[in-house]
Design a protein around this motif. Structure first.
Motif, short mmCIF file in Angstrom:
data_model
loop_
_atom_site.label_atom_id
_atom_site.label_comp_id
_atom_site.label_asym_id
_atom_site.label_seq_id
_atom_site.Cartn_x
_atom_site.Cartn_y
_atom_site.Cartn_z
N HIS A 89 60.78 36.15 14.89
CA HIS A 89 59.72 35.37 14.52
C HIS A 89 58.32 35.70 15.31
O HIS A 89 58.43 35.19 16.46
CB HIS A 89 59.95 34.11 14.71
N HIS A 91 53.90 36.66 15.56
CA HIS A 91 52.64 36.78 14.78
C HIS A 91 51.84 37.94 15.71
O HIS A 91 51.37 37.53 16.39
CB HIS A 91 51.94 35.61 14.86
N LYS A 215 56.44 33.28 2.94
CA LYS A 215 56.48 32.03 4.19
C LYS A 215 55.81 30.79 3.66
O LYS A 215 54.57 31.12 3.29
CB LYS A 215 56.28 32.78 5.59
N HIS A 274 61.88 26.55 13.48
CA HIS A 274 61.59 25.64 14.23
C HIS A 274 62.72 24.63 14.10
O HIS A 274 63.56 24.44 14.97
CB HIS A 274 60.28 24.88 14.29
N ASP A 342 58.41 32.89 17.99
CA ASP A 342 57.27 32.70 17.72
C ASP A 342 56.08 33.37 18.61
O ASP A 342 55.49 32.56 19.13
CB ASP A 342 57.04 31.02 17.58
ZN LIG Z 1 55.13 31.11 13.59
#
Ligand SMILES: [Zn+2]
Length: 425
Positions: A89, A91, A215, A274, A342
Motif C-alpha cells: 500500500h 502512494h 480501488k 486499514h 500507506d
Molecule cells: Zn492509502
C-alpha cells in the motif's frame, strides 16, 4: 532504408559473436548464510540466477557441484537472502503530511512537481528492497501513475514493478478536499462516481487508461459528526467488482467502519485497507470469503505523531491502544494479513517501518516476512512472477546483513537489491 539494413546486419553479427560470453556473464550464484524462500528459512542455502530468472535454490554443497566455471559468485557472509519485498500500500504521488498537508499537496502542487517527486519516491522504494509495489491511488494526480509505471518498465527511471489503481473511486461528496465554500467546486483526491451507468463507465475508463486494479473508498469521514461512515451501497460495490472482474481486475477497498467493511466484503472486494474498527464478526466474514487485510499500522502512528504525540515518551493515545487490541484479535482470527504501510503518509524508502510495527504490535518476524513476500504476492495475483525464491520466478531479490526472522530491523541492513536479474546500484 539502406542504413537501416546495415544496422540490422551489425546487430545480428554482434548477437552471434557475442552470445557465448553474454550468456556466461548472466549466470550468478548468490551464496548467503541463509535463504528465506517466502515461507521458511533455510540455512546454508544458495541461489542460482540465470538471466532474469531464478534457476535453482538449494543446499550450497549441492549447487556448487555443478557450477559452470563462468558463473559469477557473490559471497554474502552473515547475510539473509529473501524475495524482493512487495509494498502492499503506497502512494508514490504523496509525500509526508508533516512536510505538506494532504489538502495542499492536492490543491497547490502542480502535476509536474508531483511527478518529479514520484520519480524519486520510486527509486527510494526500490533501493529499500521493495522490488514490487501496489500503488493505491494518485490522490489527485490523475492518471500520472500510468506514465510512471511505463518509465520504470522501460528502464528510463529506477523503480519497483508497479500495480496501479490510477485515480480510485469515491462516492460523490464523500471525499476531500472539503470544508471550502459550497459554491466552489474543487478537484478531488479521487474520481467521483455513482449509480449504474456512471460507475460502469468510470471503472472501464480507469481500466482503459491502465489501471491494474480498482480501488474504492467504502467509507470516509463524512458522517453527521465528521466520523467515518459508509459511502457506496452494496449494489454499487457489486457493480464495480463485476465490471472490474469481467476485465480481469480485482477491486480493493479502503474501509475502517464495520458497515463499510461488511458491504465491501459482501460485494466481493479482495483486500480491505486499514480496517481499524473491524469486529470479530467482520474478521470471520473476511476469513470465510478469503479477503485479505492490509492494516496500515504505520500510517495511523505517523499521523498521531504529526499531531503532537511523543511516541515512547507519552502513553499510547486511545487510537493506538485500540489498533493494538484489534491487531491482536486479527492475529488470532486466521485472516490473512498483507504488509502495506500507506507509504506517502510517511517517507518513501522508510517502507520497513510497517514491518517493524507489525512486530511491535505482536506479529512474529517470520510471519511479517511472509506477509511482505509470498502472502502479498498471492493476494495481488502475482505469485507466478514474484514473492518467492523458486525456480522459474523472476530474479527479484533482497539480501540483508543479519537475520530479519530474528530481528526485523535487519531488513534495513541492505547489502544487495536485484530486480529482474540486474543488481541495483
Ligand atoms: Zn492509502
Amino acid at each position: 532504408m539502406r542504413l537501416h539494413f546495415i544496422n540490422r546486419l551489425i546487430l545480428f553479427s554482434l548477437f552471434v559473436t557475442g552470445s557465448c560470453s553474454l550468456l556466461a556473464q548472466s549466470t550468478v550464484y548468490l551464496k548467503p548464510a541463509r535463504v528465506f524462500d517466502g515461507e521458511k528459512i533455510f540455512e546454508n542455502y544458495g541461489v542460482l540466477i540465470k538471466n532474469n530468472k531464478i534457476e535453482n535454490v538449494g543446499l550450497q554443497t549441492t549447487i556448487e557441484k555443478d557450477l559452470d566455471k563462468d558463473t559469477r559468485l557473490i559471497d554474502l557472509k552473515n547475510c539473509t537472502l529473501l524475495p524482493g519485498l512487495i509494498e502492499g500500500h503506497t502512494h508514490l504521488f504523496l509525500h509526508p503530511y508533516n512536510e505538506t498537508p494532504w489538502d495542499d499537496q492536492v490543491l497547490k502542487e502542480s502535476r509536474s512537481y508531483r511527478t518529479a517527486r514520484a520519480v524519486t519516491h520510486a527509486e527510494k522504494t526500490l533501493k529499500a528492497g521493495f522490488t514490487t509495489a501496489r500503488d493505491l491511488g494518485t490522490e489527485g494526480a490523475e492518471f500520472d501513475d500510468v506514465g510512471l509505471k511505463r518509465a520504470i518498465n522501460e528502464n528510463i527511471i529506477p523503480g519497483p514493478r508497479l500495480l496501479i489503481a490510477t485515480k480510485a473511486l469515491v462516492a460523490t461528496g464523500s471525499y476531500a478536499p472539503k470544508g471550502f465554500a459550497s459554491e466552489i467546486t474543487l478537484p478531488q483526491g479521487a474520481e467521483e462516481a455513482d449509480g449504474h451507468d456512471d460507475l460502469i463507465k468510470k471503472v472501464r475508463n480507469q481500466i482503459g487508461k491502465g489501471a491494474d486494479l480498482i480501488k474504492i473508498y467504502a467509507d470516509y469521514r463524512w458522517g453527521l459528526r465528521g466520523e467515518a461512515a459508509p459511502t457506496f451501497t452494496v449494489d454499487e460495490i457489486k457493480l464495480i467488482v463485476a465490471t472490474a472482474r469481467s476485465a480481469g481486475r480485482p477491486t480493493v477497498a479502503h474501509a475502517s467502519t464495520p458497515e463499510g467493511m461488511r458491504r465491501a466484503i459482501e460485494a466481493g472486494v479482495e483486500t480491505i485497507e486499514h480496517g481499524d474498527n473491524g469486529t470479530p464478526e467482520i474478521w470471520k466474514l473476511m476469513e470465510e470469503k478469503n479477503v485479505y487485510l492490509c492494516p496500515t499500522l504505520a500510517a495511523g502512528d505517523a499521523i498521531l505523531q504529526y499531531r503532537g504525540w511523543k511516541k515512547g515518551i507519552e502513553p499510547d493515545p486511545e487510537r493506538v491502544k485500540q489498533k493494538k487490541q484489534t491487531f491482536k484479535e486479527i492475529l488470532k482470527s486466521g485472516v490473512k494479513i498483507c504488509m502495506g504501510g500507506d507509504v506517502g503518509v510517511f517517507a518513501h524508502g522508510d517502507n520497513a517501518r510497517e514491518m517493524e510495527m507489525m512486530v511491535e504490535y505482536g506479529m512474529q518476524p517470520l510471519d511479517v516476512l511472509k506477509s511482505a513476500t509470498s502472502i502479498n504476492a498471492d493476494a495481488f495475483h502475482i505469485e507466478k512472477q514474484v514473492g518467492r525464491i523458486k525456480p522459474g520466478l523472476l530474479a527479484d531479490i533482497l539480501v540483508v546483513e543479519g537475520n530479519p526472522a530474528q530481528n526485523i530491523q535487519a531488513i534495513r541492513n541492505i547489502k544487495l537489491v536485484m530486480k529482474d536479474g540486474k543488481i541495483i546500484e
